[in-house]
Enzyme design. Structure first.
Site, PDB file in Angstrom:
ATOM      1  N   SER A 133      -7.381 -28.922 -16.106  1.00 59.25           N
ATOM      2  CA  SER A 133      -7.769 -28.954 -17.508  1.00 59.25           C
ATOM      3  C   SER A 133      -7.959 -30.405 -17.958  1.00 59.25           C
ATOM      4  CB  SER A 133      -6.715 -28.221 -18.347  1.00 59.25           C
ATOM      5  OG  SER A 133      -7.182 -27.966 -19.654  1.00 59.25           O
ATOM      6  N   ASP A 287     -11.777 -17.761 -16.396  1.00 61.85           N
ATOM      7  CA  ASP A 287     -11.624 -18.880 -17.330  1.00 61.85           C
ATOM      8  C   ASP A 287     -12.800 -18.898 -18.304  1.00 61.85           C
ATOM      9  OD1 ASP A 287     -11.193 -21.317 -18.610  1.00 61.85           O
ATOM     10  OD2 ASP A 287     -10.698 -22.391 -16.765  1.00 61.85           O
ATOM     11  N   HIS A 316      -7.891 -19.284 -18.174  1.00 68.68           N
ATOM     12  CA  HIS A 316      -7.712 -20.718 -17.925  1.00 68.68           C
ATOM     13  C   HIS A 316      -6.294 -21.047 -17.465  1.00 68.68           C
ATOM     14  CE1 HIS A 316      -8.412 -24.996 -18.282  1.00 68.68           C
ATOM     15  NE2 HIS A 316      -7.451 -25.138 -19.178  1.00 68.68           N
TER      16      HIS A 316
END
Length: 343
Positions: A133, A287, A316
């Site tokens: 991320s 995601d 995610h």
């Protein structure tokens, strides 16, 4: 936990500067005699330097990243509220907290500060830099800024440029903070009610329709209010309220929005082509915040990159939860394992 103190002027991409800063960091294991067992972990938006806590299925004794074999470093990013300089830190110019006057940070600023910590620790080479991320965004930036320092990259659920979709999610969260009337006041608790709402919004991007259906669907079909999903959103908002603050959330979400490796470098493809590290890119099939098309783009334009995709119900957040699947990928990627000499 340790603290790195940088006392010099630190110029930021915005044109502003910090008159020194602190970074809280944690190390696990020992640097070996050949100094070639460094694993640097870059954390996500609201995480901290204790990577063995929030990524315990991947980092720890007997895990893929093992302090018995590796020298593991994780630094709390600049602008975060877990010991590093952020908006509630004392501004040396005024001797009062920065509050809303804390400067805008970008991922490049955050990476530059981490690189100063690397130099402070006398680390010449990072054998593996891993991040997911926002942490993955920073790992990519670092590999572009210092291509001869990072030898291997593991990038999870991340991208070369933060998308309009991702920026829109972040802006909606900041709107929730702005609409908390306390946000206008320069106090440590400003915006905290808004932060709860912001986290509730964020969670919808971190998870997936399927996991809500599986875990938050009420079995009692007679209900007309007080649903499981309702209490879950409330719980998650309060949970972040207890451990974070609105200023740090504001600062770091804007830093994420600024992420664009191609800025000033001739575009994303040209920037990614500068990376020398051998790279593994891992996407999560469900995601919606960082869709797999973004990871496939990374793998297509980073030289020597390999792409893997894991299946997960969690969206995610699968990059944090599916540690056994991530471990399997890391272990089967022999060129990563072979670079780590443990003696």
């Amino acid at each position: 936990m340790s603290t790195f103190v940088h006392q010099g002027l630190y110029s930021l991409e915005s044109g502003e500067s910090l008159h020194g800063f602190n970074i809280e960091y944690k190390t696990l294991g020992k640097l070996n005699s050949k100094r070639n067992n460094v694993v640097w972990v870059c954390h996500a938006l609201t995480a901290n330097a204790e990577a063995d806590d929030w990524w315990e299925g991947l980092i720890g004794n007997g895990q893929a990243i093992d302090p018995a074999k590796h020298f593991i470093v994780c630094a709390n990013m600049l602008g975060s509220c877990y010991g590093s300089t952020h908006a509630l830190s004392i501004n040396p110019d005024t001797q009062h907290p920065y509050y809303h006057k804390f400067p805008i940070l970008t991922n490049r600023d955050i990476v530059g500060a981490m690189d100063l910590l690397r130099q402070h620790l006398s680390i010449e080479k990072i054998q593996v830099c891993i991040g997911g991320s926002m942490g993955g965004q920073q790992a990519i930036e670092w590999a572009i800024i210092q291509p001869d320092v990072i030898e291997n990259l593991v990038l999870l659920a991340t991208n070369a440029r933060h998308s309009a979709w991702g920026i829109a999610f972040n802006e909606s969260q900041r709107m929730a903070i702005e609409n908390d009337h306390s946000w206008q006041q320069p106090t440590p608790t400003a915006g905290m009610a808004g932060l709860k709402v912001a986290r509730s919004i964020a969670l919808l991007s971190y998870r997936h329709y399927g996991v809500y259906k599986a875990t938050q669907t009420d079995q009692d079909t007679s209900k007309i209010e007080n649903f499981k999903a309702t209490s879950y959103q409330e719980y998650q908002g309060k949970k972040l309220q207890k451990r974070f603050n609105a200023y740090a959330y504001w600062t770091l979400s804007k830093a994420m929005d600024s992420h664009n490796v191609g800025r000033g470098r001739g575009g994303e493809k040209a920037a990614l082509a500068r990376i020398k590290a051998r790279t593994v890119v891992i996407g999560v099939d469900t995601d919606v915040l960082f869709p797999v098309s973004e990871q496939k783009f990374l793998a297509a334009h980073i030289p020597q990159a390999q792409y893997y995709e894991i299946q997960s119900l969690y969206g995610h957040d699968g990059f944090l939860i599916e540690t056994s699947k991530i471990t399997e990928i890391i272990q089967q990627t022999n060129y990563l394992n072979n670079t780590l000499i443990y003696n």
